[in-house]
Scaffold this motif. Sequence first.
Motif, PDB file in Angstrom:
ATOM      1  N   HIS A 216       0.826  -1.209   0.000  1.00 57.55           N
ATOM      2  CA  HIS A 216       0.000   0.000   0.000  1.00 57.55           C
ATOM      3  C   HIS A 216       0.863   1.264   0.000  1.00 57.55           C
ATOM      4  O   HIS A 216       0.372   2.357  -0.306  1.00 57.55           O
ATOM      5  N   ASN A 217       2.155   1.103   0.330  1.00 58.72           N
ATOM      6  CA  ASN A 217       3.073   2.243   0.300  1.00 58.72           C
ATOM      7  C   ASN A 217       3.747   2.419  -1.060  1.00 58.72           C
ATOM      8  O   ASN A 217       4.598   3.296  -1.210  1.00 58.72           O
ATOM      9  N   ALA A 218       3.409   1.576  -2.021  1.00 59.98           N
ATOM     10  CA  ALA A 218       4.105   1.612  -3.317  1.00 59.98           C
ATOM     11  C   ALA A 218       3.112   1.727  -4.465  1.00 59.98           C
ATOM     12  O   ALA A 218       3.139   0.950  -5.416  1.00 59.98           O
ATOM     13  N   ARG A 219       2.229   2.722  -4.384  1.00 55.03           N
ATOM     14  CA  ARG A 219       1.218   2.894  -5.429  1.00 55.03           C
ATOM     15  C   ARG A 219       1.410   4.183  -6.219  1.00 55.03           C
ATOM     16  O   ARG A 219       0.629   4.479  -7.116  1.00 55.03           O
ATOM     17  N   SER A 220       2.441   4.944  -5.904  1.00 56.06           N
ATOM     18  CA  SER A 220       2.655   6.211  -6.604  1.00 56.06           C
ATOM     19  C   SER A 220       3.190   5.958  -8.008  1.00 56.06           C
ATOM     20  O   SER A 220       3.633   4.853  -8.357  1.00 56.06           O
ATOM     21  N   LYS A 221       3.181   7.008  -8.808  1.00 55.34           N
ATOM     22  CA  LYS A 221       3.707   6.920 -10.168  1.00 55.34           C
ATOM     23  C   LYS A 221       5.183   6.529 -10.164  1.00 55.34           C
ATOM     24  O   LYS A 221       5.627   5.708 -10.969  1.00 55.34           O
ATOM     25  N   GLU A 225       6.884   3.149 -11.754  1.00 60.27           N
ATOM     26  CA  GLU A 225       8.002   3.292 -12.693  1.00 60.27           C
ATOM     27  C   GLU A 225       9.174   2.430 -12.242  1.00 60.27           C
ATOM     28  O   GLU A 225       9.827   1.770 -13.054  1.00 60.27           O
ATOM     29  N   MET A 226       9.440   2.437 -10.937  1.00 57.57           N
ATOM     30  CA  MET A 226      10.510   1.608 -10.386  1.00 57.57           C
ATOM     31  C   MET A 226      10.236   0.122 -10.660  1.00 57.57           C
ATOM     32  O   MET A 226      11.124  -0.612 -11.106  1.00 57.57           O
ATOM     33  N   THR A 241      -3.612  -3.843   4.054  1.00 57.14           N
ATOM     34  CA  THR A 241      -4.604  -2.855   3.616  1.00 57.14           C
ATOM     35  C   THR A 241      -4.420  -2.543   2.140  1.00 57.14           C
ATOM     36  O   THR A 241      -3.800  -1.541   1.775  1.00 57.14           O
ATOM     37  N   PRO A 242      -4.918  -3.394   1.260  1.00 59.22           N
ATOM     38  CA  PRO A 242      -4.767  -3.143  -0.176  1.00 59.22           C
ATOM     39  C   PRO A 242      -5.428  -1.833  -0.591  1.00 59.22           C
ATOM     40  O   PRO A 242      -6.488  -1.474  -0.076  1.00 59.22           O
ATOM     41  N   ARG A 243      -4.780  -1.138  -1.490  1.00 56.54           N
ATOM     42  CA  ARG A 243      -5.358   0.082  -2.045  1.00 56.54           C
ATOM     43  C   ARG A 243      -6.297  -0.285  -3.194  1.00 56.54           C
ATOM     44  O   ARG A 243      -6.322  -1.419  -3.673  1.00 56.54           O
ATOM     45  N   THR A 244      -7.076   0.690  -3.640  1.00 60.06           N
ATOM     46  CA  THR A 244      -7.929   0.453  -4.805  1.00 60.06           C
ATOM     47  C   THR A 244      -7.054   0.076  -5.985  1.00 60.06           C
ATOM     48  O   THR A 244      -5.871   0.438  -6.054  1.00 60.06           O
TER      49      THR A 244
END
Length: 892
Positions: A216-221, A225-226, A241-244
């Motif tokens: 859930h901490n790794a959903r950013s652009k 990309e990484m 806690t899965p994100r959408t």
Amino acid sequence: MELLPYQQQVLDDLADFLRHLEQRGNLKDAFQAFWHQRSVARPEPYQQSIPRVPHVCIKVPTGGGKTFIAANAIHTVFEALNIYRRKAPRAVVWLVPSNAILDQTLNALSDPGHPYRRKLDSLFSGRVAVYAKDTLLQGAGFNAAAVHEQLNIFVLSYASFRTGNKEGRKAYQENPNLDGFVRQMDPAEVLAETDESALINVIRSMKPLCIVDESHNARSKLSLEMLENFNPGLILDLTATPRTKSNIISYVDAAQLKTYHMVKLPVIVYNHRSAKEVVSNAIQLRNNLEKQATTEKEAGGDYIRPIVLVQAESKTGKEDRSTFEDIKKRLLHLGIAKEEIAIKTAKINELKNQDLLSPTCPIRYIITVNALKEGWDCPFAYILATVANRHSQVDVEQIVGRVLRQPYARRQHQNLLNNSYVLASSADFLGTLDKIVAGLNQAGFSRRDVRAAEVAEPSTEPDAEQGQESGGSRGTVSQPGLFDVPLTPQDSETKGAAQSLAPLETTPLEKTDEGNGQGNLPPGGLDNAADNLVAGMLEHAEAQSRKYEEQAGQDNAQGIAEEVREKMHDFTISGPFQEQLAALRLPRFYIRVPGMSLFEDTFLLNKEELLKGFRLGQADSRIDFQTIRDDAYQIDLEEVGDHDYRPSFWKLGSTTRERLVEYLIALPPESRKQQVARRLCDLIGNMYPIADQEVKKYVRRIFEDMSSEQIHDCLEREYSYRDKIKAKIRELAAEYAETLFYQWLDADKILLQEDYILPDSIHPLETAPAVPKSLYEAEGRLNNWEAKVINEVANLDNILFWHKIIERKGFCINGFLNHYPDFLIRTRNGTTLLLEAKGDDRDNSDSARKLKLGRAWAAKAGNAFRYFMVFDSKEVEGAYRLEELLTVVGGL
């Protein structure tokens, strides 16, 4: 360290999704088919984050063993990928969100004595190498030859490969230490504007499995990309806690963690009128828990030393040492020894070099703000005491999960040791509870895992303004600040306020007449009123714990996570039958285990128990492969659906396959047999509970006497050979389990216990046409023969109700195989029937076994239970024709 049943189910879910993907070759279709098979009528659509890369998520609450599941999942994934890719090394990029978790994970996977590493060594024959980023950059023990001979795990933090910072850019720069890898690279896969020898390109060339911890901490652009830069073969997210837009393929429910004693639930929450009261009651509560822990240890149980986490109030976001010192003085004043107290904050670390689980460690109180929010797990932490001014905001979200882990993952006989506790003092109790629930949400739990109560009796201690402490026989202490908070009239107005907070169990706690006499405070440390109050808290906790365990047991029996249920059809029991079902318990087979006491223990029979002594490597290896000589097995999957969803690597290309066959044919005969046998083992994959080593021995025996012509034919039709071998293994295992089952049944090692309760609702994907007297509002799909049979049976005058048992989800006769009869039927006089309806076109080799098992079940169950099998026109010994069945059932 063995997998718990719910952990094994997660791996089974992952393997099943990969099988769907193998069969369909399309991510979107595979994901939908996977959930349809689980009766989820409205699954979320597959979300493509990186083109043609499978990206799936596993939801596991805190304390559920995410890291251990992930270690096992590596083997599950490579079993699938090895079918399609033969040359790439087995590489794993294991990403974590912080340095604290990085160190924790790296140490666990690197330590040969740690259970996680021992499991990896077992799965990969001891050929496992674990690397940190610095080691990779230096090329220390990391070279092009070694990576092909072992499993390679790269434990990295998210930030270490993000190009937005200096540390991350090192992985994208030229690196002479890694020149040896360049010759093996496909130039087309080198990342644009980077040198071939850059670490990122070395990893890209391996097409690794990416495991993303706390995803859930790794959903950013930048994070996506990484991930794309790693050129992954598959991405596996792990989170509570899965994100959408997470493609979740497995949910672990809190009830399962409670059932297997992984966590201390429910969380019992008490609200107090002042910070002083929080501290006083935390001491008394902890002392009670330690007394119970001592009793447990003296009876031969585990060593437990309950610890209180005292959460100080943050002063405008800054660390204020005076706040921690105030709390420490308060604890010392109430008789706590100095060596039992430690402070752990961002700047102060008195836990350094302390083994909190050691019996020689004296620490019982840890003062912090939120420095323990991640990368810190101490199962002896039982109580979170939030110390703040009455009207201050309480920020407990980041730390409430630190008290959840159950010591030793075992249930303690003293039931209060199976719960965790939060003590707070807030005028806004509902707001505080919301924050506690938010903290549980971050750990993967929900409101149903909390039980709350308001300590609402008027205080018996003098106001702090008068300079007196609770129970004060030690004189007065002047401590301006934290504990000098005058009580205000509105402090007593919150009595019962929490009662409106549905669905939490929220009741005001009344002071009991008698204390329980427990605790080891010095004389005068607390007065009788406080002692009585804690006794009431413990009584309340005991009652709520029992209620929670009962509910958790019911939820676990359903086996459906809360999040999944929302997307399923939901059909409840028809009103007229609810009363008749109250006492119905269906018998299942249990194994009798002689105990060390006067009583005997039993546990539910499963096929795994019957196969413990099965030795496949020594079994009959004669298989007739002549029947597949004309089999034109389709190797290349049909192109279907949107090509953007199709994994680029998910099938072995024809050119690659031809090169592989040529390579194997060119080998010397003995080497060729070994390589082909190894290839078939990869294709066969996991046959749990049969050990991988047993499968390998068996396959090697099959190939020992094969001619070169047969070996070549196997290479041409390897999938058909795989299917033949797997069918033979299953048959041998079934014969062994069946023989042993009836031996144990005759010896009374196996018995029946009436324990299975029909669920309140069912969730079929497709429903049956209306047939009278159905137990549920709608029943699962029927084929033509089943519909004819049950319509005739339901119209008999003596039938009360019928139910279509859903395959692999409803009641089964759990013998040497799990037999799910088609129907459960109840007569008006209380007889329960199990009925298997076999159309003539659906007879198979299992019919005789199922019939024999069903009749054995009915014989042991007694006269109130019956089993029947019915065919249309086929004559099968012991089975009925429909007209015969109706005569028999109509007479019951």
